[in-house]
Design an enzyme around this catalytic site. Structure first.
Site, short mmCIF file in Angstrom:
data_model
loop_
_atom_site.label_atom_id
_atom_site.label_comp_id
_atom_site.label_asym_id
_atom_site.label_seq_id
_atom_site.Cartn_x
_atom_site.Cartn_y
_atom_site.Cartn_z
N CYS A 17 0.84 -1.21 0.00
CA CYS A 17 0.00 0.00 0.00
C CYS A 17 0.87 1.25 0.00
O CYS A 17 0.58 2.23 -0.69
CB CYS A 17 -0.90 0.02 1.23
SG CYS A 17 -2.11 -1.31 1.31
N ASP A 503 -24.07 -1.44 -3.55
CA ASP A 503 -23.25 -2.64 -3.57
C ASP A 503 -24.19 -3.80 -3.23
O ASP A 503 -25.29 -3.58 -2.71
CB ASP A 503 -22.12 -2.52 -2.55
CG ASP A 503 -21.32 -3.80 -2.43
OD1 ASP A 503 -20.94 -4.36 -3.47
OD2 ASP A 503 -21.11 -4.25 -1.30
N ASP A 698 -15.36 -1.05 -1.21
CA ASP A 698 -16.26 0.04 -1.57
C ASP A 698 -15.70 1.42 -1.24
O ASP A 698 -16.30 2.43 -1.61
CB ASP A 698 -17.60 -0.12 -0.83
CG ASP A 698 -18.32 -1.40 -1.22
OD1 ASP A 698 -18.25 -1.77 -2.41
OD2 ASP A 698 -18.94 -2.02 -0.35
#
Length: 808
Positions: A17, A503, A698
């Protein structure tokens, strides 16, 4: 010239990351260097034009890493109208490192954001120097005047005391001056025995006491503001009352200096005006206190003491502030749970309605999580504390609501532009009124009455309160219904929403899938399930939990996994016993055997999910999982359609599975097989759109949507990315949130129409434009009453939002 900027990041979980975030930043034109620190969850960037902090934050958001500005809240006293709010914002906005500042008249706070750490003392000193005493507000402190903490009662008590003093001193003046209008012959009775000069002297003494004691606040703040070139509401009152008093003093002590026809005193106008305006402010303070009661109730939920179980098993009552993560706490029946924790023994039902709005108590068993402030039922529990202080759910809720209440809506920009010039314009109108009356032949007394009436009837308070007080009440009511607006401006954007994207997993479905079948393609079913569970032991995905649960039910012993890596939107992989085991969708594998592909399509056509388990590229098994649709999902979609809002599904699931669920719910627009980064692209194509989601996958979509709505039952990253958080995982709460947003915006428009209409209509009346046509000439007393009632009307109208009910 190079500049430095710092970011607080959300969503950094591993070294990969860090590398990805740094690559995203360095790819921006103008960025010279970028360094991301996993331990501090922060980034340091050196850049020059055309790069900007906003550009970097947007790029990081699309990559799934939320770049947050540094935030600071100041408690600001002395703001009395919209002009004060504007001045505080301009002062803060001019300070080094400040990206934006929003002062709030209703909450008496200023919310400041910046792209670098902010120095609270420096900012507070700048505002205090300008005449508005300010201090940094610690996180989790009481909501103050606007939030329903101690500030409102203390301020209100002082105002009501001043109202009583002013009324007591003003009453004799009002009776002696105006009694003849109510009692025939009053001025020809006992009052006629008192010399007029003596009567005026008595009025002078009483009114001077009113202005120097309870009314002194207007002069202490109003004239310094005028000297600084920033007149406000206090300035208008001080000028109006001061002018009436000064003219009356001249008549009383220097009558020879004025024409005989103009020898009239207006002591009662000065005194009654101050008294009525104080009364209006006291009523306003009371209403603001009521507006912020939602925060006050939240703050009162957590008990002050708890029963800690020592290592020797002895129970000892201690202050909640002394508890630490890992402590065990005993919760008896009917008692409020002290802090967030995990049940380690006992069983009970817990009422969580004060946080989620869900009326039915939730059953709790060992392993379940409980939230501080919720109410235990009839069973006894022992919980292990997992969060204390500002890390608790309740503290985070309070912080979210307070942040939203201090925010500004886009519609406020128009109000700010008008109020910037409002008070100076009123002063010019008042001066022009006096001049015109004198030019048309009226005496100084009549001209003075008109000018003072203009100064006093003008009400920038109503304009300043029109928007923030509706936000204050509306977001408070939303919190009571289990809906948290993290940003106030989300109210306006949500009200304008005409399309909502959902979603699927965990949003429209329960998000608690269960394994129905393990289909092996050569090999052993137990081995394939054990390998999959070993990998998924490090994952928080709902499918991972389903696989682990099935492995636990069958009593499998799991090997340890190393080098775990989550592949966003696809699955996960890890080394298990020296083998690279992959668990995820078909995208993880180069190709599937015909029988595996056929079995997968058959399961998906009836709404089932499939997870493949592979040893490298070789597929060992297919795990079929089922996830139940939430009971309220179809009702929510139908209710949104009735509100004129189109629903869409945006999911990473296979096309067949998504279409099956969409058909059950009545959703026609389906975007399936969408990777997390692809969701942001779909949202961009459908924009403007509100998106509802709950998982880490999401977060980019929530951040890029016009309004991001996060399910509170989801991950912390999703909640951080959302503009709105639904504390219970109920799709119908989306309907409630949109309905409430519409009610708040409707309320704001009503307030603005009143506030602007009141001033536009009554300032000319006070100036006397109707007099030549036989219309009324308002006295300063009536002007003061109208001004006080104007603010009270705005507040009372906003308080109606406390009665908002969710659509059926």
């Amino acid at each position: 010239m190079s500049k430095n900027v710092s970011f607080a990041l959300v969503g950094m979980s591993c070294a990969s990351c860090v590398g990805r975030a740094e690559r995203v930043l360095r790819a921006i034109d103008g960025v010279q260097s970028a360094s991301v620190n996993l331990a501090t969850q922060g980034a340091q960037v050196v850049y020059e034009a055309p790069a900007s902090p906003e550009m970097m934050a947007a790029a990081l958001g699309k990559a799934g890493y939320l770049a947050r500005q540094y935030h600071l809240t100041l408690a600001v006293e002395g703001m009395s109208c919209a002009a004060c709010v504007g001045r505080v914002e301009r002062i803060l906005g001019a300070q080094a490192g400040v990206a934006s500042a929003a002062a709030n008249l209703a909450t008496r706070r200023a919310e400041i954001t910046g792209w670098q750490p902010l120095e609270a003392q420096v900012l507070a000193r700048a505002v205090t120097k300008a005449g508005y005493p300010a201090a940094a507000l610690d996180a989790g402190a009481d909501a103050g005047a606007g939030g329903g903490g101690d500030g409102a009662p203390v301020e209100g008590a002082g105002l009501w005391r001043d109202v009583r003093i002013a009324a007591g001193l003003t009453l004799p003046v009002f009776v002696t001056e105006m009694g003849g209008h109510f009692i025939p012959g009053f001025h020809h009775g006992l009052l006629a025995l008192i010399p007029l000069q003596s009567l005026w002297l008595l009025q002078f003494l009483l009114v001077s006491a009113v202005l120097a004691w309870p009314g002194a606040r207007f002069f202490r703040k109003g004239f310094p503001a005028l000297m600084r070139g920033a007149p406000d509401m206090n300035t208008l009152v001080a000028l109006g009352a001061g002018a009436a008093w000064t003219y009356s003093v001249a008549v009383t002590f220097l009558p020879w200096a004025l024409p005989e026809a103009s020898r009239v005193v207006y002591f009662e106008a000065a005194a009654v005006s101050v008294t009525l305006i104080l009364l209006g402010r006291a009523l306003e303070a009371r209403a603001r206190g009521r507006a912020g009661q939602a925060i006050a109730r939240l703050l009162r939920l957590t008990p002050k003491r708890a029963r800690r179980i020592g290592e020797d098993g002895v129970v000892c009552e201690v202050a909640v502030a002394e508890l630490l993560p890992g402590d065990r706490v005993q919760v008896v029946p009917g008692e409020a749970i002290a802090l967030d924790g995990r049940v380690i023994s006992g069983a009970s039902s817990v009422n969580e309605s004060m946080l989620t709005g869900e009326a039915m108590p939730q059953e709790k068993r060992p392993g379940d999580r409980v939230t501080g402030g919720t109410l235990n039922g009839n069973g006894a529990l022992v919980i292990e504390v997992t969060a204390v202080g500002q890390n608790t759910v309740l503290a985070r809720i309070v912080a979210m609501v307070q942040s939203a209440q201090g925010g500004k809506l886009p519609v406020q920009a128009l109000v700010d532009r008008v109020t910037f010039w409002f008070v100076p314009a009123v002063m010019l109108i008042a001066a022009g009124t006096v001049l015109v009356w004198i030019l048309v032949g009226a005496g100084p007394a009549q001209a003075l009455v008109a000018g003072v009436s203009v100064l006093i009837i003008a009400c920038p308070c109503a304009m300043g309160l029109a928007t923030p007080v509706s936000i204050l009440v509306g977001t408070g009511r939303a919190a009571e219904l289990g809906i948290l607006f993290r940003r106030g401006e989300a109210l306006q954007r949500l009200e304008e929403t005409r399309r909502v994207g959902f979603d699927k997993t965990g949003t429209l479905t329960l998000g608690r899938p269960v394994v129905e079948q393990v289909m092996v393609f050569g090999g052993d079913e137990a081995e394939a399930l054990a390998l999959a569970a070993a990998v998924e032991a490090s994952s928080e995905h709902p499918l991972a939990q389903a696989i682990l649960a099935r492995a636990g039910e069958t009593g499998l012993t799991l090997a340890s996994a190393t080098d775990f890596r989550a592949i966003v939107g696809t699955g996960a992989e890890a080394m298990v016993g020296g083998r690279l085991i992959r668990v995820g969708s078909a995208r993880m594998f180069a190709g599937l055997a015909p029988e595996a592909l056929a079995a997968s399509l058959a399961a998906q056509r009836v709404g089932k999910g499939v997870v493949f388990v592979g040893d490298g590229e070789r597929v060992l098994a297919m795990i079929v999982v089922a996830d139940q649709i939430k009971p309220s999902a179809a009702v929510a979609v139908a209710a949104l359609k009735a509100m004129g809002i189109e629903s869409a599904m945006i999911t990473g699931d296979a096309e067949a599975t998504a279409q099956f669920v969409a058909t059950q719910l009545g959703i026609t627009a389906v975007h399936a097989g969408v990777m997390p980064e692809g969701k942001a692209e779909v949202i961009g194509a459908l924009s403007p759109l509100a998106f509802v989601g709950d998982g880490i996958n999401d977060a980019p979509a929530l951040a890029s949507a016009e309004v991001g709505i996060a399910m509170g039952t989801g991950t912390d990253v999703a909640m951080e990315a959302g503009d709105v958080v639904l504390m219970r995982g109920d799709p119908f709460a989306v309907v409630t949130a949109i309905g409430l947003a519409r009610a708040v915006m409707r309320n704001i428009r009503q307030n603005l129409v009143w506030a602007f209409g009141y001033n536009v209509a009554l300032i000319p009346v006070a100036a006397g434009v109707l007099v030549p046509f036989g219309g009324p000439q308002l006295s300063p007393i009536l002007a003061a009453g109208a001004m006080a009632l104007s603010s009270v009307f705005v507040l009372s109208n906003a308080l109606r939002l406390k009665r908002y009910r969710s659509p059926e």
